[in-house]
Design a protein around this motif. Structure first.
Motif, PDB file in Angstrom:
ATOM      1  N   ARG A  78       0.830  -1.200   0.000  1.00 20.67           N
ATOM      2  CA  ARG A  78       0.000   0.000   0.000  1.00 20.67           C
ATOM      3  C   ARG A  78       0.869   1.256   0.000  1.00 20.67           C
ATOM      4  O   ARG A  78       1.995   1.258   0.476  1.00 20.67           O
ATOM      5  CB  ARG A  78      -0.900   0.013   1.241  1.00 20.67           C
ATOM      6  CG  ARG A  78      -1.948  -1.087   1.280  1.00 20.67           C
ATOM      7  CD  ARG A  78      -2.827  -0.898   2.495  1.00 20.67           C
ATOM      8  NE  ARG A  78      -3.791  -1.986   2.639  1.00 20.67           N
ATOM      9  CZ  ARG A  78      -4.719  -1.998   3.595  1.00 20.67           C
ATOM     10  NH1 ARG A  78      -4.794  -1.008   4.463  1.00 20.67           N
ATOM     11  NH2 ARG A  78      -5.563  -3.008   3.686  1.00 20.67           N
TER      12      ARG A  78
ATOM     13  N   LYS B  13      -2.427  -3.008  -5.558  1.00 22.26           N
ATOM     14  CA  LYS B  13      -3.863  -2.781  -5.749  1.00 22.26           C
ATOM     15  C   LYS B  13      -4.548  -3.971  -6.423  1.00 22.26           C
ATOM     16  O   LYS B  13      -5.472  -3.819  -7.206  1.00 22.26           O
ATOM     17  CB  LYS B  13      -4.103  -1.498  -6.550  1.00 22.26           C
ATOM     18  CG  LYS B  13      -3.554  -0.256  -5.856  1.00 22.26           C
ATOM     19  CD  LYS B  13      -3.817   1.006  -6.659  1.00 22.26           C
ATOM     20  CE  LYS B  13      -3.265   2.229  -5.936  1.00 22.26           C
ATOM     21  NZ  LYS B  13      -3.475   3.480  -6.705  1.00 22.26           N
TER      22      LYS B  13
ATOM     23  N   TYR C 105     -16.292  -7.398  -5.778  1.00 17.65           N
ATOM     24  CA  TYR C 105     -15.400  -7.755  -4.675  1.00 17.65           C
ATOM     25  C   TYR C 105     -15.943  -7.115  -3.407  1.00 17.65           C
ATOM     26  O   TYR C 105     -16.327  -5.943  -3.405  1.00 17.65           O
ATOM     27  CB  TYR C 105     -14.006  -7.239  -5.011  1.00 17.65           C
ATOM     28  CG  TYR C 105     -12.966  -7.322  -3.931  1.00 17.65           C
ATOM     29  CD1 TYR C 105     -12.733  -8.504  -3.239  1.00 17.65           C
ATOM     30  CD2 TYR C 105     -12.180  -6.209  -3.622  1.00 17.65           C
ATOM     31  CE1 TYR C 105     -11.754  -8.576  -2.269  1.00 17.65           C
ATOM     32  CE2 TYR C 105     -11.190  -6.278  -2.653  1.00 17.65           C
ATOM     33  CZ  TYR C 105     -10.985  -7.465  -1.979  1.00 17.65           C
ATOM     34  OH  TYR C 105     -10.007  -7.533  -1.021  1.00 17.65           O
TER      35      TYR C 105
ATOM     36  N   LYS D 172     -14.796  -5.923  -0.574  1.00 18.94           N
ATOM     37  CA  LYS D 172     -14.195  -4.807   0.155  1.00 18.94           C
ATOM     38  C   LYS D 172     -14.432  -3.454  -0.510  1.00 18.94           C
ATOM     39  O   LYS D 172     -14.604  -2.451   0.179  1.00 18.94           O
ATOM     40  CB  LYS D 172     -12.694  -5.050   0.340  1.00 18.94           C
ATOM     41  CG  LYS D 172     -12.406  -6.171   1.324  1.00 18.94           C
ATOM     42  CD  LYS D 172     -10.926  -6.279   1.619  1.00 18.94           C
ATOM     43  CE  LYS D 172     -10.662  -7.392   2.633  1.00 18.94           C
ATOM     44  NZ  LYS D 172      -9.228  -7.551   2.939  1.00 18.94           N
ATOM     45  N   ASP D 173     -14.420  -3.403  -1.850  1.00 20.62           N
ATOM     46  CA  ASP D 173     -14.628  -2.107  -2.511  1.00 20.62           C
ATOM     47  C   ASP D 173     -15.893  -2.070  -3.357  1.00 20.62           C
ATOM     48  O   ASP D 173     -16.214  -1.044  -3.943  1.00 20.62           O
ATOM     49  CB  ASP D 173     -13.415  -1.723  -3.359  1.00 20.62           C
ATOM     50  CG  ASP D 173     -13.101  -2.747  -4.457  1.00 20.62           C
ATOM     51  OD1 ASP D 173     -13.966  -3.587  -4.767  1.00 20.62           O
ATOM     52  OD2 ASP D 173     -11.980  -2.693  -4.999  1.00 20.62           O
ATOM     53  N   ASP D 174     -16.619  -3.201  -3.417  1.00 19.98           N
ATOM     54  CA  ASP D 174     -17.881  -3.285  -4.157  1.00 19.98           C
ATOM     55  C   ASP D 174     -17.689  -3.045  -5.652  1.00 19.98           C
ATOM     56  O   ASP D 174     -18.637  -2.669  -6.357  1.00 19.98           O
ATOM     57  CB  ASP D 174     -18.902  -2.290  -3.587  1.00 19.98           C
ATOM     58  CG  ASP D 174     -20.319  -2.851  -3.651  1.00 19.98           C
ATOM     59  OD1 ASP D 174     -20.476  -4.084  -3.764  1.00 19.98           O
ATOM     60  OD2 ASP D 174     -21.274  -2.053  -3.598  1.00 19.98           O
ATOM     61  N   LEU D 175     -16.476  -3.278  -6.162  1.00 14.31           N
ATOM     62  CA  LEU D 175     -16.177  -3.106  -7.574  1.00 14.31           C
ATOM     63  C   LEU D 175     -15.900  -4.452  -8.226  1.00 14.31           C
ATOM     64  O   LEU D 175     -15.559  -5.427  -7.549  1.00 14.31           O
ATOM     65  CB  LEU D 175     -14.964  -2.190  -7.760  1.00 14.31           C
ATOM     66  CG  LEU D 175     -15.094  -0.766  -7.222  1.00 14.31           C
ATOM     67  CD1 LEU D 175     -13.783  -0.022  -7.378  1.00 14.31           C
ATOM     68  CD2 LEU D 175     -16.228  -0.018  -7.915  1.00 14.31           C
TER      69      LEU D 175
ATOM     70  N   ALA E  94     -18.919   0.754 -11.671  1.00 12.10           N
ATOM     71  CA  ALA E  94     -18.884   1.653 -10.514  1.00 12.10           C
ATOM     72  C   ALA E  94     -19.818   2.843 -10.740  1.00 12.10           C
ATOM     73  O   ALA E  94     -20.528   3.274  -9.815  1.00 12.10           O
ATOM     74  CB  ALA E  94     -17.459   2.133 -10.275  1.00 12.10           C
TER      75      ALA E  94
ATOM     76  N   THR F  79     -20.557  -4.084   5.394  1.00 13.67           N
ATOM     77  CA  THR F  79     -19.263  -4.310   4.756  1.00 13.67           C
ATOM     78  C   THR F  79     -18.468  -5.375   5.495  1.00 13.67           C
ATOM     79  O   THR F  79     -17.599  -6.018   4.912  1.00 13.67           O
ATOM     80  CB  THR F  79     -18.451  -3.006   4.706  1.00 13.67           C
ATOM     81  OG1 THR F  79     -18.359  -2.472   6.029  1.00 13.67           O
ATOM     82  CG2 THR F  79     -19.126  -1.993   3.794  1.00 13.67           C
TER      83      THR F  79
END
Length: 624
Positions: free
Chosen positions: A373, A493, A513, A515-518, A531, A553
């Motif tokens: 990160r 990422k 996914y 964690k990020d809903d993407l 998105a 979440t």
């Protein structure tokens, strides 16, 4: 001896001064057999001064142990699974893992562990040499705790089991307490007790009974001459990662066990499912948590798309915690707090469905580049900046935000604070120093893999092993060694994770996914379009006042549960007379922190309260 056991692991008690260890060994085995109905086997020598055994759930290494060589002079106990295709000895095709280890020991003596690849714990007792060898796998994923004191040497899979030995005192380690309260976990070889240490991954112990000496040796470490590859394109790297992953999954499923997957809405278990599909397997999938969590919603879609039988074990409130906290504590020593026991209530169902769970453990770190990160990618060339960055990361971002410096002063009594002040940071520096010889960013990755994944997240496996064994495709040494040499930008990422999933199963990239809903696709146009559509749908729903089902979440809402279902339980721990009389924590400070949490005005106070609660429960169960 046949009885009940908690998880697969090895045990041993040896006394150099001729004192009987039989009662201690039996007490340790009995403690390990406290939770679930499985098997324990224990050998005690005719003199009663040596004992060696194994606890097992009867899946891996099902044959009786210890296993002896032909002359009955060397015994081995072993838990786990080996990868034997690189260091095969002659005429060994029909040898069990235990027999293979004995043959390697015959040829190489105490240098034998360097030949072992896989996930395991192993101990050898050499009667003629009066020597004991104990080794952990490269990451230390089958826990081994040990103590050496005044002619007495003992080891077991849990700290609390070792405390059943009359020669091992339960004197608290201030460093362990400091680490636990600040990091919400233990690091390095530290435990809760001064007399007990954790055998780190890639390390072995050699105990000489005649001289009563214990030597700890590093038998394996990541290549000290590491360099990042510059001769491979991203597409070739993704192709090779897929090949190595499929090879690993094939290795994990070569025996005739019932295999299954704990399926979430994340990428790691999804990649495992996709790889299994490519190899012709359709295992049962099990999902637990809140039924409205993204985890559950997207896991259901993945299972349907992959054609898997999908089983669920949902909890809509937190009352289950009171039922299972003690089981979790005995299986993990409380070395990660009660807020990490999610899924323990699903183990009975898991045992009905599978013998071995193919886990996604380490997938997000290794292939997903979690430790790459931006926060950890700043200027860290000097040691002090590096130490400070990792310290801040462990306190604020690795788990729920933990105790701050000023909270530490308010929550401890003055006597405790005088003992504990500065110990967390000082001990972290000592743990991190061996990694300074590596360049960034691999330096930080290795430190976090061995000290957060290896010492914290692997504790999830400890309690799951009370019901099923685990196979860990992402921990395969060939896969790990290849992926860690790739250019960091290939993995950042989750770029590599998305490319691997697309190659294994394009349809599974069309499910968001958790964690990020993407969408986890490397098709940037499709990803951004999805998105945008989601954003528009949510905004329109708010404009027209439409009722929508809110998705959690997280799969478990510990924050809310402690304010509601578990409030009385929490108060019975933190405001009980036993807690107050210990003199470790300031009662006014604890009341102040509790009220902050109860107000609901502040997020993440659970990361400050949960370690205090679990530490107190650990003291009640194992020390009082």
């Amino acid at each position: 001896m046949s009885t009940e056991s908690t998880m697969s692991g090895i045990i041993g008690v040896f006394d150099a001064f001729g004192r009987s260890v039989t009662n201690s060994a039996l007490a340790i085995a009995d403690r390990l057999c406290k939770v679930s109905a499985r098997h324990a086997q224990l050998y005690c020598s005719p003199t009663g001064c040596e004992a060696l055994g194994r606890v097992s759930i009867g899946v891996y290494n099902a044959a009786p142990q210890p296993v002896w060589n032909d002359s009955a002079t060397v015994a081995v106990v072993f838990a786990g699974r080996l990868i034997r295709d690189k260091f095969e000895v002659s005429n060994s095709q029909n040898l069990s893992d235990e027999q293979w280890i004995l043959e390697c020991y015959r040829r190489h003596g105490v240098a034998m562990p360097v030949l072992l690849r896989g996930v395991f714990s192993v101990a050898i007792y050499d009667v003629e040499q009066r020597r004991v060898l104990v080794a952990a796998d490269r990451l230390g994923l089958y826990p081994i705790y040990y103590a050496h004191r005044s002619g007495h040497f003992a080891f077991a899979p849990t700290q609390n089991a070792l405390l059943c030995d009359e020669y091992i005192p339960a004197t608290l380690d201030w460093v362990g307490m400091a680490q636990y309260m600040r990091f919400q976990q233990l690091i390095g070889d530290t435990t809760f007790f001064e007399a007990i240490k954790f055998l780190r991954g890639g390390h072995q112990l050699v105990y000489d009974l005649d001289s009563d000496t214990l030597q700890e040796v590093v038998y394996w470490r990541f290549d000290p001459n590491f360099h990042t590859r510059s001769d491979i394109t991203f597409e070739d790297a993704a192709d090779e990662t897929v090949r190595l992953l499929l090879q690993s999954v094939a290795r994990c499923t070569e025996a005739s066990h019932r295999y299954g997957v704990f399926l979430s809405g994340g990428l790691d278990s999804r990649i495992i499912v996709a790889a299994l599909g490519c190899l012709g397997h359709q295992p049962p999938a099990l999902t637990y948590g809140l039924p409205t969590a993204r985890d559950a919603v997207y896991a259901s879609q993945v299972a349907q798309r992959a054609g898997l039988a999908h089983h669920t074990c949902f909890q809509e409130n937190g009352k289950w915690v009171e039922q299972y906290w003690r089981q979790h504590l005995y299986l993990t020593d409380g070395s990660h707090a009660w807020v990490h026991m999610h899924g323990i209530y699903a183990l009975d169902l898991a045992r009905q469905l599978m013998d071995v769970n193919l886990s996604g453990f380490l997938g997000d770190t290794l292939v997903g580049g979690e430790a790459l990160r931006e926060y950890l990618s700043g200027a860290r060339d000097d040691a002090y900046t590096y130490f400070a960055k990792i310290f801040e990361w462990l306190i604020t971002l690795e788990n729920w935000p933990g105790m701050t410096e000023w909270e530490e002063q308010l929550l401890y009594t003055p006597a405790t604070f005088a003992q504990i002040k500065g110990l967390a940071f000082a001990s972290l520096q000592e743990v991190l120093r061996p990694y300074l010889s590596y360049p960034e960013p691999i330096r930080t990755e290795l430190a976090l893999i061995w000290n957060t994944d290896g010492r914290h997240y692997s504790r999830y496996m400890d309690f799951k092993r009370s019901a099923v064994e685990l196979a860990l495709p992402f921990v395969d040494p060939d896969l790990m060694e290849f992926v860690l040499t790739l250019p960091p930008d290939y993995r950042r990422k989750r770029r590599l994770s998305r490319a691997v999933l697309r190659r294994l199963s394009e349809p599974l990239t069309q499910i968001p996914y958790d964690k990020d809903d993407l969408l986890p696709t490397d098709n940037n146009l499709l990803r951004s379009s999805h998105a945008f559509v989601q954003k528009v749908q949510r905004r329109l729903a708010r404009l027209v006042g439409a009722q929508t089902t809110e998705q959690n979440t997280l799969h478990s809402d510990y924050e809310r549960w402690l304010r509601t279902d578990l409030r009385a339980w929490g108060e019975s721990i933190l405001f009980d007379q036993r807690f107050l009389e210990r003199g470790l924590f300031n009662p006014e400070g604890i009341r102040w922190l509790w009220e902050r949490h109860m107000s609901g005005k502040e997020l993440w106070t659970i990361g400050k309260l949960a370690p205090i609660m679990s530490y107190e429960l650990m003291l009640r169960e194992f020390v009082d």
